[in-house]
Scaffold this motif. Sequence first.
Motif, PDB file in Angstrom:
ATOM      1  N   ASN A   1       0.952  -1.062   0.136  1.00  0.00           N
ATOM      2  CA  ASN A   1       0.059   0.153  -0.037  1.00  0.00           C
ATOM      3  C   ASN A   1       0.875   1.479   0.022  1.00  0.00           C
ATOM      4  N   THR A   2       2.114   1.150  -0.207  1.00  0.00           N
ATOM      5  CA  THR A   2       3.134   2.418  -0.289  1.00  0.00           C
ATOM      6  C   THR A   2       2.184   3.528  -1.212  1.00  0.00           C
ATOM      7  N   SER A   3       2.749   4.638  -0.617  1.00  0.00           N
ATOM      8  CA  SER A   3       2.220   5.850  -1.503  1.00  0.00           C
ATOM      9  C   SER A   3       2.981   6.391  -2.275  1.00  0.00           C
ATOM     10  N   SER A   4       4.520   5.985  -2.440  1.00  0.00           N
ATOM     11  CA  SER A   4       5.111   6.565  -3.497  1.00  0.00           C
ATOM     12  C   SER A   4       6.441   5.756  -3.504  1.00  0.00           C
ATOM     13  N   LEU A   5       6.643   4.825  -2.931  1.00  0.00           N
ATOM     14  CA  LEU A   5       8.135   4.001  -3.127  1.00  0.00           C
ATOM     15  C   LEU A   5       8.037   3.018  -4.233  1.00  0.00           C
ATOM     16  N   SER A   6       9.177   3.115  -4.965  1.00  0.00           N
ATOM     17  CA  SER A   6       9.020   2.221  -6.356  1.00  0.00           C
ATOM     18  C   SER A   6       8.803   0.682  -6.189  1.00  0.00           C
ATOM     19  N   ILE A   7       7.762   0.316  -6.841  1.00  0.00           N
ATOM     20  CA  ILE A   7       7.466  -1.077  -6.719  1.00  0.00           C
ATOM     21  C   ILE A   7       8.325  -2.134  -7.466  1.00  0.00           C
ATOM     22  N   SER A   8       9.107  -1.395  -8.498  1.00  0.00           N
ATOM     23  CA  SER A   8      10.071  -2.213  -9.417  1.00  0.00           C
ATOM     24  C   SER A   8      11.358  -2.381  -8.196  1.00  0.00           C
TER      25      SER A   8
ATOM     26  N   HIS B   1      -2.765   0.614  -3.802  1.00  0.00           N
ATOM     27  CA  HIS B   1      -2.508   1.950  -3.037  1.00  0.00           C
ATOM     28  C   HIS B   1      -4.023   2.487  -2.841  1.00  0.00           C
ATOM     29  N   PHE B   2      -4.445   2.167  -1.448  1.00  0.00           N
ATOM     30  CA  PHE B   2      -5.768   2.756  -1.297  1.00  0.00           C
ATOM     31  C   PHE B   2      -5.305   4.080  -0.470  1.00  0.00           C
ATOM     32  N   PHE B   3      -6.584   4.822  -0.460  1.00  0.00           N
ATOM     33  CA  PHE B   3      -6.325   6.286  -0.099  1.00  0.00           C
ATOM     34  C   PHE B   3      -7.190   6.364   1.480  1.00  0.00           C
TER      35      PHE B   3
ATOM     36  N   LEU C   1     -11.317   5.348  -4.771  1.00  0.00           N
ATOM     37  CA  LEU C   1     -10.105   5.264  -5.719  1.00  0.00           C
ATOM     38  C   LEU C   1      -9.001   4.379  -5.118  1.00  0.00           C
ATOM     39  N   VAL C   2      -8.662   3.326  -5.727  1.00  0.00           N
ATOM     40  CA  VAL C   2      -7.379   2.394  -5.519  1.00  0.00           C
ATOM     41  C   VAL C   2      -6.657   2.400  -6.643  1.00  0.00           C
ATOM     42  N   GLU C   3      -5.365   2.973  -6.514  1.00  0.00           N
ATOM     43  CA  GLU C   3      -4.304   2.733  -7.578  1.00  0.00           C
ATOM     44  C   GLU C   3      -3.693   1.223  -7.576  1.00  0.00           C
ATOM     45  N   VAL C   4      -3.822   0.574  -8.896  1.00  0.00           N
ATOM     46  CA  VAL C   4      -3.138  -0.750  -8.793  1.00  0.00           C
ATOM     47  C   VAL C   4      -1.707  -0.707  -9.852  1.00  0.00           C
ATOM     48  N   VAL C   5      -0.731  -0.974  -9.238  1.00  0.00           N
ATOM     49  CA  VAL C   5       0.570  -0.485  -9.640  1.00  0.00           C
ATOM     50  C   VAL C   5       1.424  -1.507 -10.197  1.00  0.00           C
ATOM     51  N   ALA C   6       1.665  -1.717 -11.476  1.00  0.00           N
ATOM     52  CA  ALA C   6       2.406  -2.753 -11.972  1.00  0.00           C
ATOM     53  C   ALA C   6       4.112  -2.319 -11.989  1.00  0.00           C
TER      54      ALA C   6
ATOM     55  N   ALA D   1     -12.806  -4.132  -7.743  1.00  0.00           N
ATOM     56  CA  ALA D   1     -14.459  -4.102  -8.013  1.00  0.00           C
ATOM     57  C   ALA D   1     -14.993  -4.842  -7.122  1.00  0.00           C
ATOM     58  N   ARG D   2     -14.782  -6.096  -6.488  1.00  0.00           N
ATOM     59  CA  ARG D   2     -15.585  -6.857  -5.411  1.00  0.00           C
ATOM     60  C   ARG D   2     -15.625  -5.927  -4.350  1.00  0.00           C
ATOM     61  N   LEU D   3     -14.670  -5.150  -3.988  1.00  0.00           N
ATOM     62  CA  LEU D   3     -14.380  -4.500  -2.725  1.00  0.00           C
ATOM     63  C   LEU D   3     -15.356  -3.120  -2.987  1.00  0.00           C
ATOM     64  N   GLY D   4     -15.903  -2.964  -4.139  1.00  0.00           N
ATOM     65  CA  GLY D   4     -16.918  -1.922  -4.223  1.00  0.00           C
ATOM     66  C   GLY D   4     -16.056  -0.581  -4.573  1.00  0.00           C
ATOM     67  N   LYS D   5     -14.649  -0.860  -4.911  1.00  0.00           N
ATOM     68  CA  LYS D   5     -14.037   0.550  -5.166  1.00  0.00           C
ATOM     69  C   LYS D   5     -13.515   0.699  -6.622  1.00  0.00           C
ATOM     70  N   THR D   6     -13.154   1.767  -7.035  1.00  0.00           N
ATOM     71  CA  THR D   6     -12.971   1.901  -8.506  1.00  0.00           C
ATOM     72  C   THR D   6     -11.368   1.806  -8.714  1.00  0.00           C
ATOM     73  N   SER D   7     -11.056   1.145  -9.531  1.00  0.00           N
ATOM     74  CA  SER D   7      -9.497   1.197  -9.588  1.00  0.00           C
ATOM     75  C   SER D   7      -8.891   1.791 -10.774  1.00  0.00           C
ATOM     76  N   VAL D   8      -7.843   2.297 -10.841  1.00  0.00           N
ATOM     77  CA  VAL D   8      -7.031   2.942 -11.884  1.00  0.00           C
ATOM     78  C   VAL D   8      -5.550   2.182 -11.995  1.00  0.00           C
TER      79      VAL D   8
END
Length: 281
Positions: free
Chosen positions: A114-121, A137-139, A147-152, A169-176
């Motif tokens: 759930n990191t806000s900014s650290l590099s996933i890679s 990344h939840f807010f 909103l939830v950011e899904v980061v590859a 989507a199952r959590l009732g959230k919107t992914s980007v």
Amino acid sequence: MNIETIAVCGAGTMGRGIAQVCATAGFATILFEPNSEVLRNAKEAVHSSLQALAAKGKIGAPDEILNRIFFTQNLSDCTAQLVIEAIVEQPAAKVGLFTQLATINDAATIFASNTSSLSISELANNLPHPDRFAGLHFFNPAPLMKLVEVVAGAQTDPEVIKTLEALVARLGKTSVACTDAPGFIVNRVARPFYIEALRQAEAGVEMETIDRLMEARGFKMGPFRLMDLIGNDVNYAVSCSVWEQLQQPERLRPSPLQQEKVEAGHLGKKSGKGYYTYDKA
């Protein structure tokens, strides 16, 4: 993968909020926290939050939802199809945790930060199974923010991203969906909002005036109230991380005013004092 069991590591504001979201959506949820007081406070906070939502008619059966969460101080209990980390924003701590988690979970488990900014890679480069690692990344507050950011990351399996998008989507959230980049999308865009407000405060403009002006122009919350809600430690850490990753541009230089707040322990709502004063959470 059809995820049914989720473990959340870290029972601070974000971790307990994510666990509440998962349990509300019907998932068997494990909430791990080694600190007994933090874990106890988390259970009380989730209980209060669920009761408040039930009173407003937004959910039913709050006790049933709470009973879906297994609160534990034992990391060995964190065996699940998805493990979400929500601990301190320090790469070494996150890598250490995920390395331990990899030894107790099977080959299909997905790991997410759930990191806000650290590099996933960069985090993934130090993990046993980088292809099964992504950002989720939840807010704050997680039960309310859609909103939830899904980061590859560079090595993330595309099927993992598809699975996480379906989960959101199952959590009732919107992914980007977004690729790994400093601050991802939201925190990258939001940095000038915070930094410029802090610059104005450094120049002598009253913080409350700045907040009132922004709220009058349609913002739900002014920058200083929002930083207090997020936590000044978290917000400052994100500012520093994005600034460093972008090669220290002057326009995004973190504010010494916020640094002073963090060093003084004035973290916002969770500490009882930030740019404003609150009843301690």
